[in-house]
Each structure stands twice: as structure tokens, then as C-alpha cells.
Scaffold this active site. Structure first.
Site, PDB file in Angstrom:
ATOM      1  CB  CYS A 104      -1.345   0.073   1.252  1.00 28.97           C
ATOM      2  SG  CYS A 104      -2.147   1.337   1.210  1.00 28.97           S
ATOM      3  CG  MET A 318      -5.362   2.599  -5.145  1.00 29.56           C
ATOM      4  SD  MET A 318      -6.427   2.988  -6.515  1.00 29.56           S
ATOM      5  CE  MET A 318      -5.808   1.584  -7.365  1.00 29.56           C
TER       6      MET A 318
END
Length: 396
Positions: A104, A318
Site C-alpha cells: 500500500c 492508490m
């Protein structure tokens, strides 16, 4: 009636970039969850509140979106020249599994801050005032991330005037460098472009043959031209997330792309690998109004990008996908590069549903193959709550 008491586990709830997650030190987890396996997964699922057939994660720390159903485990690094090992778990909302297949990028911005505050970074490496350089080993993909964390009076500085579209309030800027971001252990035997091509033709049943750029950088990502799938690139979440047929089409594209990239051996494996690859669609610059009501002018951006995460259109972008965008934009001939006007580029500013973001990358053609030494972007991070989380003692 007998019952199992709840147990307490030290944890910190943090925002990193446009995501939120529950952070743990490895040493604070129960012994059975300190190693990979069913116990660890069950514990994290219960902490977040999954699986939840209602899709709300009411009985846990999750926020019922891909951006808020996240967990992080950190430990002092076992790697030379690194400070901390960072393991990321993307928790499914409605299914009983944790996806460990990728990083992430947004929560990467919080790793350095947490590591310093939790005593995982040697105190001698943290200045009294200035910027601490935290060397992070990203264990999911085997890559190095360098976080530049501001420090004031010996403590992590979290407040400041850095603004990030998709985050309501300003905070301190954290600069991130993703070194050699091509994902080695993903498909293609370490190749940035697993098929060897900058652009491929992907046959997708029920949709047709699409031109795609499939890249392993930051996170495996499949880029497609917005117009080819009936979009403009200015869409906000409701335009896609409220359309079940559209979501099904994107999942079909993702599954067939994953197979072509070598990330899965059979199409039915895609359902068990929700976190990767990502699917994003790109378009040339156009003006639009962001989800906050902010006007984004075509002249302010190099291209438009919208990305899918865990089956839904992401509310912003993201961080790992931003790395893929910056990397692909730096390589002439990819769909991302062409949408940004073509030619050589060292950075691009792209428009996403919440606003804009700039990302840079250093690319070079070496012995006939493209390589990227690093991708660079800025994020921010902040502790939201710290203390303990509680879960039933028989939950794992």
C-alpha cells in the site's frame, strides 16, 4: 453461560496518504500471530470486522472501503542497511481472507512515522530537528522505500501546511522514494513489462480486444484507454460504483489481464487475489469538478487517470498505482505516456476523482530493456488513535 473474554493488543490507528489502517508492532501480536498463517489472518480479519455480509464492518476497525480495510505489521529490519520491515495486509470486506500480494503506497507514508514513534528506528538516526531518513524494507514485494519524515524537538512532526487532494486537512509533508519499483517476484520473471511489450492486445470475452499497457511497477497494473471502454476519464465514484455491470466488466478485464501477466494460472484464481493487479483507465487532459467540488482545469494536468481498487473505483489514487503511473508515463509509447502527450517525461501531474497528484520517475533503456531507478512522490501521515484494540480471545 460460558463466554470467552476479549483480549487487548497494542495498536495504532493511522492515516497514511488517502488511506487508513491499523498498525501493529510484530512483537505486540499474540505468539501464534507473529508468524504468517491462519491465526494471523483470522486475527486481522476480526480486528477489521470481516467478513461482513452487510458490507459495513460495523463490528471492527474497518471503514467498509478498500482504503480503510487495511493492516500493517512492522518490526526492526532483518535486512542490512534497513531500519524497519513493513508487511501490508489488505483485508477483504465481505470475504474471509487477507490479501498479502502487494504493497500500500499510501500507508507507506505512515510507516516511517510509526517506526520512529514506536522505537523501531535507532535513536541515533533521528535528528533533534530536521528530517529523519527511514529505510523501509517492503516485505510483500521485496523492495526498498525511503521515507523522509520531518522531526521537531525529537518527535515526528505530523501537522503542517502540505495539502493532499483526497485528504480534508493539511499536514506535514512526507517525501517517499520507491527504489527500483518494478515488482520482481510478480509475473514475468522480474520484467517490468511481463509480456515484453509496452502495449498489448488483450482479448476480453464480452468486451472485445483492448489495447492495454501491463506493468509491474509499484504494484502490477493494467492500463486501458478510457474511450475504448466507454468513459471520458473524468468520472467520479458514483458513475462506476453504482453500476454493477460496469464493475463486472472491470473485474473481467482484471482477471484476464492477471492471467496474461502471469500473476495467476487460472481465471478463477483472480477472485482470491483482489488486491493485485489494479486496473486503471487513462485519458488526455480535460476539465472536471472533483468530488470535493474543486474545479480541475485541463491546463493544470498532464493526463486523467481513474483506478479500481478491490472491485470499486478508488476515491483518489492508490500510492502504488501512482508509482505505476509515474513509471509508465516516463517510458515513451505506453498508453499512460501517450495520454500525457508522449515523449520523454520525468514527472507528470494527473487528475483523479479527488483532485490532482504529481509523481516523478527516473527511467532508462538499458540493453534493450526499460528500468526505473526510483519513483518519487509526497504524502502525509497522522496518528488518529493509539492504545489497544480488543477482539474475542477465541477469534484466532
Amino acid at each position: 453461560m460460558s463466554h470467552t473474554p476479549q483480549i487487548k493488543i497494542s495498536a495504532t490507528y493511522m492515516r497514511g496518504g488517502t488511506s487508513k489502517g491499523v498498525f501493529f508492532r510484530l512483537q505486540d501480536l499474540p505468539a501464534s500471530a507473529q508468524v504468517p498463517g491462519a491465526a494471523r489472518d483470522a486475527l486481522l480479519l476480526r480486528v477489521i470486522g470481516s467478513p461482513d455480509p452487510y458490507g459495513k464492518q460495523i463490528d471492527g476497525m474497518g471503514g467498509a472501503t478498500s482504503s480503510t480495510s487495511k493492516t500493517v505489521i512492522l518490526a526492526k529490519s532483518s535486512k542490512p542497511e534497513h531500519d524497519v520491515d513493513y508487511l501490508f495486509g489488505q483485508v477483504s470486506i465481505d470475504k474471509p481472507f487477507v490479501d498479502w500480494s502487494g504493497n500500500c503506497g499510501n500507508l507507506s507514508a505512515a510507516v516511517g512515522s510509526f517506526a520512529i514513534a514506536s522505537g523501531l528506528v535507532d535513536a541515533a538516526r533521528v535528528p533533534e530537528n530536521g528530517v529523519a531518513t527511514v529505510r523501509i524494507w517492503q516485505a510483500n514485494i521485496g523492495k526498498t522505500i525511503i521515507a523522509h519524515v520531518p522531526v521537531t524537538h525529537g518527535e515526528v512532526q505530523e501537522t503542517g501546511d502540505f495539502e493532499l487532494d483526497g485528504v480534508t486537512f493539511p499536514a506535514a509533508e512526507v517525501k517517499l522514494e520507491f527504489l527500483d519499483p518494478a515488482a520482481e517476484e510478480e509475473g514475468g520473471g522480474g520484467a517490468m513489462f511481463p509480456t515484453g511489450n509496452l502495449v498489448d492486445e488483450l482479448d476480453v470475452p464480452g468486451i472485445g480486444t483492448l489495447k492495454v499497457t501491463m506493468i509491474n511497477a509499484g504494484i502490477p497494473t493494467i492500463f486501458v484507454d478510457a474511450q475504448a471502454i466507454g468513459y471520458t476519464g473524468t468520472e467520479l465514484q458514483d458513475a462506476i460504483n453504482g453500476d454493477p455491470a460496469a464493475l463486472a466488466r472491470f473485474e473481467t478485464i482484471r482477471a484476464h489481464g492477471a492471467l496474461r501477466m502471469g500473476l495467476i494460472a487460472h481465471l478463477d484464481e483472480a477472485a482470491k487475489r483482489q488486491h493485485t493487479p489494479k486496473v486503471a483507465f487513462v485519458a488526455k487532459p480535460a476539465s472536471y469538478v472533483s468530488s470535493s467540488g474543486k474545479q480541475v482545469a485541463a491546463g493544470e494536468i498532464d493526463l486523467l487517470v481513474r483506478a479500481m481498487s478491490m472491485g470499486k473505483l478508488h476515491h483518489a489514487m492508490m500510492g502504488t498505482a501512482a508509482v505505476a503511473i509515474g513509471t509508465a508515463a516516463a517510458i515513451p509509447g505506453t498508453l499512460v505516456n501517450l495520454a500525457a502527450g508522449g515523449g520523454e517525461k520525468t514527472s507528470v501531474r494527473f487528475g483523479h476523482p479527488s483532485g490532482t497528484l504529481m509523481v516523478g520517475a527516473e527511467a532508462a533503456l538499458v540493453d534493450g530493456a526499460w528500468s526505473v531507478t526510483k519513483a518519487i512522490m509526497s504524502r502525509s501521515a497522522r496518528v488518529l488513535m493509539e492504545g489497544v484494540v480488543r477482539i474475542p480471545g477465541d477469534a484466532f
